[in-house]
Design a protein around this motif. Structure first.
Motif, PDB file in Angstrom:
ATOM      1  N   ALA A   6       0.821  -1.208   0.000  1.00 42.82           N
ATOM      2  CA  ALA A   6       0.000   0.000   0.000  1.00 42.82           C
ATOM      3  C   ALA A   6       0.855   1.258   0.000  1.00 42.82           C
ATOM      4  CB  ALA A   6      -0.918  -0.001   1.224  1.00 42.82           C
ATOM      5  N   ARG A  23      -3.526  -1.178  -6.833  1.00 42.06           N
ATOM      6  CA  ARG A  23      -3.780  -1.321  -5.397  1.00 42.06           C
ATOM      7  C   ARG A  23      -5.287  -1.330  -5.172  1.00 42.06           C
ATOM      8  NH1 ARG A  23       0.704   2.145  -5.444  1.00 42.06           N
ATOM      9  NH2 ARG A  23       2.526   1.250  -4.404  1.00 42.06           N
ATOM     10  N   LEU A  29      -1.980  -5.448  -3.063  1.00 45.06           N
ATOM     11  CA  LEU A  29      -1.611  -5.420  -4.471  1.00 45.06           C
ATOM     12  C   LEU A  29      -2.466  -6.429  -5.233  1.00 45.06           C
ATOM     13  CD1 LEU A  29       0.414  -4.417  -6.667  1.00 45.06           C
ATOM     14  CD2 LEU A  29       1.818  -6.410  -6.081  1.00 45.06           C
TER      15      LEU A  29
END
Length: 851
Positions: A670, A688, A697
């Motif tokens: 992230a 993301r 991811l």
């Protein structure tokens, strides 16, 4: 020429007497019979009589031949009882004669015969059942397959075979490029008929074996355009003639080609665009889309036939072996117990791998409703793409790789699987062998590679055999005193058998004690001993070592090694444990005789048990250097250049790291700048996404697009710089979490530690740090985690030109979510062996000889 089948004399089309068979140096009589129309193409059978091999099928030759000549040209190859007509030499002789027949060196007058594809060898007493349908692409292949075949015709096939004429039954002729099908029924053979959508198999079996005999079955997955393709090629035999002579039946089944690429249609068309190749079967196969389900159907059909007509098929449905190579490598999946439940490697746009509503795969149950197993009991697999299907219940596996083979990764993967799942695994690297099965005499292992394959299958299917296949390193090799000696058996051997019967002796006949590390399900035994330097040692594996199948080895194996010439000088040391930072052990040696400052000198010590530590070597408070310590064994530190002239030498080994577990690396996808490298090919998107309360991811592979190769590389470096000797012994624990949202997703995420070794030495025997996370329909949408441990524990991986190590992630899914990852480093205590617990530390002067 006199014939032994007088009643068949009216059907003789040719008699030939060969003065020399071309291999054994014996005369051979060839008599050809048939009832087929000479103006029509007919397949050929070589029926072998007059050998010194045991006859398995007891049905008389006349009865068998009378039936065969109705459909085939049958060449009776008579060795006339020659004493030489036996063993592997007979196989070579048969193939030599067979090749002359197929090459028209031995003609059939004016008859038309099919050459390579329609040619079988039947030992006396065997019959052939041919062209048995086992799978229908129209019904049983995944949805989208028929549209895919049409698309291949229009966008690829016509570019390569566009000028080939198609002759219709009414005499009309069109070129391939003028046919523009919109449905599969409009895709045509050269004779104007619709393309064949059924797959077929052939079975050669001993007819009427003695009462109580149930023959094991050897299965050949064809990687060429006909079922006999591999068997015919002299450069790549499939051993089937020898198996037949040993009492096996043989089943050969067709590869799942795009139908136009079949030999009896248009043949390969690999010279064109190959439909962008799709990282797939360049010869236009459906192996990745329907290979596992079709192969499982072939295996189940044979078991069904055995169960429903056990008098005709006197076969052992619980003893199936398989040989596969190259594009048929996905058949490796048949080594697990329920391969029919696996998902194929690739889907077709926009489908998910399912069949039509209400359609089941063929031969799922016996008539009483009992499920039919789809697996085999032993596997010889060379190259291919199926290694990721391994599980804990994988059958015994044999694999080989040639030094000229490009697909080394498959060999490595099979060995990884054997280590991870503790599967009985036999493996060879074969000099001068390319993309082929092992064959010929190998000077490195000093054995016949062809015979080795037979030994392996006999161990697991006949249950009447078992051998020590080879000892490594190779015989007459110079080895280090701490180098393990590895025994490779064709099947499992208990540790107690090895410890009781195997010996390592010195030149005086004294036994050298060893520790046995059992690997690969008991098929591999690594003997670790303190070997006397500057001396010869002898390793002996006698006859009579009992394998797990209860059979004793019939051949002894021996190897002799010269241990490197290194002699200890005077030494005497106190030893103890190195347990934590600043904890240390002092080694005190007596006076060291005068020596030149630049003369070689080293400290050698042995550790007990596994460890992960960095030891500093000190003299008079000065750090001379460090030694990375990992698995139990010997370690050396170079002392060349220090002053030792006629005075005592005191050294201190000190732990440089605190024991315990500490975080080495944390990857949060992230966050920008997280330590990972993501490389995307066309057809892959990375983004993301928020799942629950965390951002993760997402890697989205476009598996359903015909025209794109959807590949990517996600790696997390464990170290930014090259690894050195100080890294030896470092141990990492790597935890990752993964989730696939799709219930139809394929099965595996590959989560591994990647490393490359010196390119000058391509082959290594062991691999570690690999995990395969199983994603099934039931766990789709759930986070699955796994932890792997990786140790820098092989000095071969510490060369200066090695790539940096990294964690790698791969998958065969449409969408994969990757959660945060954590890498921890583990540091442990070190125990140094003293004279009572092993070999005390000593100073070494290579090449020094006592007076």
């Amino acid at each position: 020429m006199k014939t032994q089948f007088a009643s068949l004399s009216p059907y003789i089309i040719q008699n030939i007497a060969l003065d020399d068979d071309g291999v054994l140096g014996v005369p051979v009589l060839l008599t050809s019979y048939t009832k087929t129309d000479k103006n029509k193409i007919a397949p050929v059978i070589e029926y072998i009589v007059g050998t010194q091999m045991e006859r398995i099928g007891l049905e008389d030759d006349l009865s068998i031949l009378t039936d065969l000549i109705e459909e085939y040209i049958v060449v009776v190859v008579d060795y006339q009882g020659a004493p030489e007509a036996k063993g592997l030499g007979l196989e070579a002789s048969i193939q030599t004669v067979r090749r002359r027949i197929m090459d028209y060196s031995l003609t059939f007058e004016d008859r038309k015969v099919l050459r390579e594809g329609d040619n079988w060898v039947l030992p006396a007493g065997c019959r052939l059942k041919r062209h048995i349908p086992y799978f229908d692409i129209r019904e049983h292949a995944p949805l989208g397959t028929l549209d895919y075949i049409v698309k291949i015709w229009n966008e690829d096939f016509t570019e390569v075979r566009g000028n080939v004429p198609i002759t219709f039954p009414d005499g009309t002729v069109k070129l391939v490029r003028d046919i523009h099908p919109t449905k599969v029924e409009e895709c045509l053979q050269p004779n104007g008929e619709p393309i064949e959508l059924k797959l077929h198999l052939d079975i050669i079996y001993p007819s009427m074996p003695k009462e109580g005999t149930r023959c094991p079955v050897m299965i050949g997955a064809a990687s060429r355009q006909s079922t006999t393709g591999n068997w015919i090629m002299p450069s790549s035999p499939n051993y089937f003639t020898e198996f037949l002579y040993r009492g096996y039946a043989v089943m050969l089944f067709e590869h799942a080609y795009i139908p136009m690429a079949r030999r009896d249609h248009y043949g390969y068309f690999p010279d064109g665009p190959s439909y962008k190749n799709e990282s797939c079967d360049r010869h236009h196969g459906l192996g990745f889309q329907a290979g596992i389900r079709s192969s499982c159907a072939a295996v189940r059909l044979l078991r069904y036939l055995i169960r429903t007509d056990s008098d005709l098929w006197a076969l052992d449905e619980g003893a199936f072996g398989m040989i596969c190579i190259s594009k048929t490598g996905y058949n490796y999946a048949l080594g697990i117990t329920h391969p029919e439940n696996l998902t194929e490697k690739r889907f077709l746009a926009p489908y998910h791998g399912e069949c039509a509503d209400g359609v089941e795969q063929p031969f799922l149950t016996y008539p009483d409703g009992t499920p039919i197993p789809s697996n085999v009991q032993a596997m010889y697999s060379v190259s291919g793409s199926g290694s990721y299907y391994a599980r804990e219940d994988m059958c015994p596996v044999l694999t080989t790789v040639g030094e000229e083979e490009s697909a080394l990764s498959f060999y490595r993967s099979v060995m990884e699987n054997g280590m991870q799942y503790n599967t009985e695994t036999l493996y060879y690297t074969v000099p001068r062998l390319g993309h082929s099965h092992a064959l010929g005499y190998d000077p490195k292992y000093r054995l016949d590679m062809y015979g080795m394959v037979i030994d392996f299958m006999d161990t697991h299917l006949m249950q009447n055999h078992g051998e020590c296949a080879y000892i490594s390193p190779a015989d007459s090799t110079v080895i280090r005193e701490d180098e393990p000696i590895v025994l490779h058996f064709t099947g499992k051997v208990e540790r107690c058998e090895v410890e009781e019967k195997v010996t390592i002796r010195d030149v005086y006949g004294k036994n050298i004690p060893f520790r046995d590390e059992v690997l690969y399900g008991g098929a591999v035994h690594k003997l670790i001993a303190d070997l006397p330097p500057a001396s010869a040692i002898f390793v002996s594996v006698p006859e009579g070592v009992t394998l797990a199948n209860g059979v004793k080895t019939s051949r002894a194996k021996e190897a002799c090694y010269q241990v490197t010439i290194e002699h200890p000088r005077k030494y005497g040391a106190m030893t103890g444990k190195v347990v934590d930072e600043q904890n240390e052990v002092t080694l005190s040696f007596g006076k060291v005789a005068w020596r030149a400052k630049d003369a070689p000198l080293s400290l050698r010590f042995k550790t007990v048990g596994e460890s992960a530590q960095l030891l500093g070597v000190y003299r008079n408070g000065e750090r001379l250097g460090t030694v990375g310590v990992g698995p139990e064994g010997f370690y050396d530190f170079d002392l060349t250049g220090i002053e030792t002239a006629n005075e005592p030498l005191t050294l201190t080994l000190r732990a440089e790291k605190k024991i315990g577990v500490r975080e080495h690396l944390s990857v949060d996808f992230a966050k920008e700048g997280a330590p990972y490298v993501l490389t995307l090919n066309d057809g892959v998107e990375a983004r993301r996404e928020t799942i629950g309360t965390r951002e993760v991811l997402c890697i989205d592979r476009d598996l359903y697009n015909y025209d794109k190769t959807a590949g990517y590389s996600l790696s997390i470096p464990l170290k930014e710089s090259e690894w050195t000797s100080e890294d030896f012994g470092r141990k990492f624990r790597i935890h990752g979490e993964f989730m696939t949202p799709n219930a139809f997703a394929p099965h595996a995420v590959n989560f591994s530690v990647h490393y490359n070794r010196d390119p000058k030495s391509r082959y290594v025997d062991q691999f570690n740090a690999s995990a395969h996370l199983v994603h099934t329909n039931e766990c789709a949408g759930e986070w699955l985690g796994d932890t792997i441990e990786f140790s820098v524990s092989n000095p071969d991986f510490l060369l200066p030109d090695i790539d940096k190590r990294c964690v790698r992630i791969g998958h065969d899914l449409g969408v994969l979510y990757v959660g945060p990852m954590r890498v921890e480093e583990i540091t442990t205590a070190v125990t140094i062996a003293d004279g009572t617990d092993g070999v005390a530390p000593r100073l070494m002067q290579p090449g020094y000889k006592h007076g």
